[in-house]
Write a protein that holds these residues in place. Structure first.
Motif, mmCIF file in Angstrom:
data_model
loop_
_atom_site.group_PDB
_atom_site.id
_atom_site.type_symbol
_atom_site.label_atom_id
_atom_site.label_comp_id
_atom_site.label_asym_id
_atom_site.label_seq_id
_atom_site.Cartn_x
_atom_site.Cartn_y
_atom_site.Cartn_z
ATOM 1 N N LYS A 1 55.841 32.948 39.905
ATOM 2 C CA LYS A 1 56.843 34.358 39.712
ATOM 3 C C LYS A 1 57.612 34.430 40.519
ATOM 4 N N GLN A 2 57.224 34.566 42.075
ATOM 5 C CA GLN A 2 57.350 35.103 42.827
ATOM 6 C C GLN A 2 57.697 36.591 43.611
ATOM 7 N N PRO A 3 56.285 36.635 42.917
ATOM 8 C CA PRO A 3 56.367 39.098 42.922
ATOM 9 C C PRO A 3 56.705 38.995 44.422
ATOM 10 N N LYS A 4 57.326 40.210 44.389
ATOM 11 C CA LYS A 4 56.819 41.122 45.905
ATOM 12 C C LYS A 4 55.668 40.887 46.172
ATOM 13 N N LEU A 5 55.028 41.828 45.401
ATOM 14 C CA LEU A 5 53.208 42.346 45.265
ATOM 15 C C LEU A 5 52.718 41.179 45.038
ATOM 16 N N LEU A 6 51.727 41.127 45.580
ATOM 17 C CA LEU A 6 50.279 39.887 44.794
ATOM 18 C C LEU A 6 48.924 41.387 44.676
ATOM 19 N N LEU A 7 48.652 42.062 43.512
ATOM 20 C CA LEU A 7 47.493 42.360 43.717
ATOM 21 C C LEU A 7 46.276 41.066 43.248
ATOM 22 N N LEU A 8 45.393 42.002 44.132
ATOM 23 C CA LEU A 8 43.829 40.906 43.596
ATOM 24 C C LEU A 8 43.006 41.549 43.302
ATOM 25 N N ASP A 9 42.163 42.149 42.212
ATOM 26 C CA ASP A 9 41.107 42.710 41.788
ATOM 27 C C ASP A 9 40.127 41.657 42.291
ATOM 28 N N GLU A 10 39.200 42.108 43.472
ATOM 29 C CA GLU A 10 37.504 41.245 43.666
ATOM 30 C C GLU A 10 37.953 39.729 43.651
ATOM 31 N N PRO A 11 38.721 39.139 44.050
ATOM 32 C CA PRO A 11 39.545 37.833 43.110
ATOM 33 C C PRO A 11 38.566 36.682 43.446
ATOM 34 N N LEU A 12 37.547 36.667 44.625
ATOM 35 C CA LEU A 12 36.438 36.102 44.927
ATOM 36 C C LEU A 12 35.218 35.913 44.385
ATOM 37 N N GLY A 13 34.887 37.526 43.452
ATOM 38 C CA GLY A 13 33.728 38.011 43.064
ATOM 39 C C GLY A 13 32.993 37.290 42.749
ATOM 40 N N ALA A 14 33.809 35.746 41.999
ATOM 41 C CA ALA A 14 33.093 34.886 40.951
ATOM 42 C C ALA A 14 32.112 33.563 41.335
ATOM 43 N N LEU A 15 32.340 33.615 42.852
ATOM 44 C CA LEU A 15 32.257 31.929 43.372
ATOM 45 C C LEU A 15 30.859 32.666 44.090
ATOM 46 N N ASP A 16 30.786 31.209 44.541
ATOM 47 C CA ASP A 16 28.946 31.388 45.796
ATOM 48 C C ASP A 16 29.603 31.176 46.923
ATOM 49 N N ARG A 17 28.700 31.894 47.737
ATOM 50 C CA ARG A 17 28.956 32.304 49.333
ATOM 51 C C ARG A 17 29.614 31.319 49.823
ATOM 52 N N LYS A 18 28.952 29.918 49.386
ATOM 53 C CA LYS A 18 30.195 28.603 50.864
ATOM 54 C C LYS A 18 31.030 28.957 50.139
ATOM 55 N N LEU A 19 31.418 28.470 48.611
ATOM 56 C CA LEU A 19 33.277 28.160 48.246
ATOM 57 C C LEU A 19 33.441 29.279 48.308
ATOM 58 N N ARG A 20 33.300 30.783 49.030
ATOM 59 C CA ARG A 20 33.378 31.953 49.018
ATOM 60 C C ARG A 20 34.165 31.809 49.601
ATOM 61 N N GLU A 21 33.792 31.579 51.101
ATOM 62 C CA GLU A 21 33.958 31.483 52.234
ATOM 63 C C GLU A 21 34.825 30.619 52.261
ATOM 64 N N HIS A 22 34.797 29.524 52.024
ATOM 65 C CA HIS A 22 35.925 28.433 52.747
ATOM 66 C C HIS A 22 36.987 28.942 51.303
ATOM 67 N N THR A 23 37.154 29.525 50.286
ATOM 68 C CA THR A 23 38.219 30.236 49.539
ATOM 69 C C THR A 23 39.104 30.886 50.569
ATOM 70 N N GLN A 24 38.677 31.852 51.516
ATOM 71 C CA GLN A 24 38.702 32.981 51.764
ATOM 72 C C GLN A 24 40.009 32.794 52.482
ATOM 73 N N PHE A 25 39.893 31.165 53.568
ATOM 74 C CA PHE A 25 40.848 30.903 54.662
ATOM 75 C C PHE A 25 41.856 30.575 53.629
ATOM 76 N N GLU A 26 41.143 30.015 52.938
ATOM 77 C CA GLU A 26 42.314 29.117 51.608
ATOM 78 C C GLU A 26 43.232 30.403 51.907
#
Length: 377
Positions: free
Chosen positions: A166-191
């Motif tokens: 929806k092309q918001p001006k502002l995206l709010l993320l509430d603990e967006p990576l909390g459900a991922l395991d450590r290795k996937l979380r680290e990869h997703t951070q850069f993504e």
């Protein structure tokens, strides 16, 4: 080009217009202050993090920006517009929840398209925008799958695509990576960081994970008891914490309490009972003798050796009490007379089978006055 001026970051540029303005906002629940007279400015294109322990007020602040909570006092402005009383569906904001909140009966494409269909966007445009968004998050081949057929990382990207379409001006993320395991979380951070840079949308993320905030943020605010304890870039908060709370919250640190004995130019001599002696720390402030002072030093700044170090501003002899081998680094805990347990972090640059220091050995720990941090608060 010779003589060209370095580009200022938006928060350093007095002519830059903020995207988000939080003005003296207070929110209480049953007379408990969740957010306490807090003011904050966030600029377009930032990846901004609100960092703190559970109950510090960061999620309440995020929910007020989204419109799910109303402040008791103060104002919220987005792109210059007062949105304090505006309902969530009228704000130029979208929110990605920790649980992802995907519809289990809808396909990936249908989940991503949901918001556009609710707004009555034409079918052809919905199709084009969904395809483009799925390509952006590399899920085009998963369009027909249901959420239960996806991995955690894939579900996270579906939720992100649905939030961004929806092309918001502002995206709010509430603990967006909390459900991922450590290795996937680290990869997703850069993504996430790469995606945010490509789209240019302002992200505001809530997290309790210091490493996550340090890795992803342009700036971050450390919160405690509804207030911001320090605001700055990750390197500013790590290398120059403003107070004892931030020094202890961001990363590992050795902290000592003492009183100033004297000041010579920019160097303070501080008597600390926990080391039975004086510590030396550099500061730009004039501090009177007798002033209580905290001294902090990061473990990676501490050198450890069998032999007494030459020319070190601070050097203490103790006994190796604990060793942790972590592959890339080794952690040593050295107990010194006075009771302080000092942590030293050593990078393992060469392959080896056994360490030169072991449990119970006598060892010296040392660091420079410039590497120590003086904490008045």
């Amino acid at each position: 080009m010779a003589g060209s001026q370095p580009t200022l970051a938006a928060w350093q540029d007095p002519s830059a217009a903020p995207l988000v303005e939080i003005q003296n906002v207070t929110k209480t629940f049953d007379s408990v202050y969740a957010v306490d007279d807090l003011s904050l400015t966030i600029y377009p294109g930032e990846f901004f993090s609100l960092l703190g322990a559970s109950g510090c007020g960061k999620t309440t602040l995020l929910r007020m920006l989204a419109g799910f909570e109303r402040p008791d006092k103060g104002r919220l402005l987005i792109a210059g517009q007062d949105v304090t009383e505006m309902p969530p569906y009228h704000r130029p904001v979208n929110m990605m929840f920790q649980s992802y909140a995907l519809f289990p009966h809808l396909s990936v494409a249908q989940n991503v398209a949901f918001g556009l269909r609710q707004e009555g966007v034409a079918r052809n445009e919905v199709k084009q925008r969904v395809e483009a968004m799925l390509e952006l998050v590399r899920l085009e081949s998963f369009a027909k799958r249901k959420p239960h057929q996806l991995s955690g990382g894939q579900r996270q990207r579906v939720a992100l695509a649905r939030s961004l379409i929806k092309q918001p001006k502002l995206l709010l993320l509430d603990e967006p990576l909390g459900a991922l395991d450590r290795k996937l979380r680290e990869h997703t951070q850069f993504e996430l960081v790469n995606l945010q840079e490509r789209l240019g949308i302002t992200f505001v993320m809530v997290t309790h994970d210091q490493e996550e905030a340090m890795t992803m943020s342009t700036r971050m605010a450390v919160m405690n008891e509804g207030r911001i304890r320090q605001l700055g870039t990750p390197s500013e908060l790590y290398e120059f914490p403003a107070n004892r709370f931030v020094a202890g919250f961001i990363g590992a640190v050795n902290q000592f309490e003492g009183r100033v004995v004297e000041q010579h130019d920019a160097t303070l001599a501080v008597h600390a009972e926990s080391v039975q002696g004086e510590l030396h720390v550099t500061t730009q402030h004039a501090v009177a003798p007798g002033t209580p002072l905290g001294v902090a030093v990061r473990p990676e700044k501490v050198r450890i050796s069998i032999d007494r170090p030459e020319g070190a501003d601070n050097h203490l002899k103790g006994s190796v009490e604990e060793i942790a081998y972590l592959g890339d680094v080794s952690i040593y805990h050295v107990r010194v007379p006075g009771g302080a347990l000092i942590e030293a972090q050593v990078t393992n640059r060469a392959r080896h089978v056994s360490a030169s220091l072991t449990w119970g050995d006598e060892a010296w720990v040392a660091w420079s006055a410039d590497d120590a941090i003086a904490l008045l608060e």
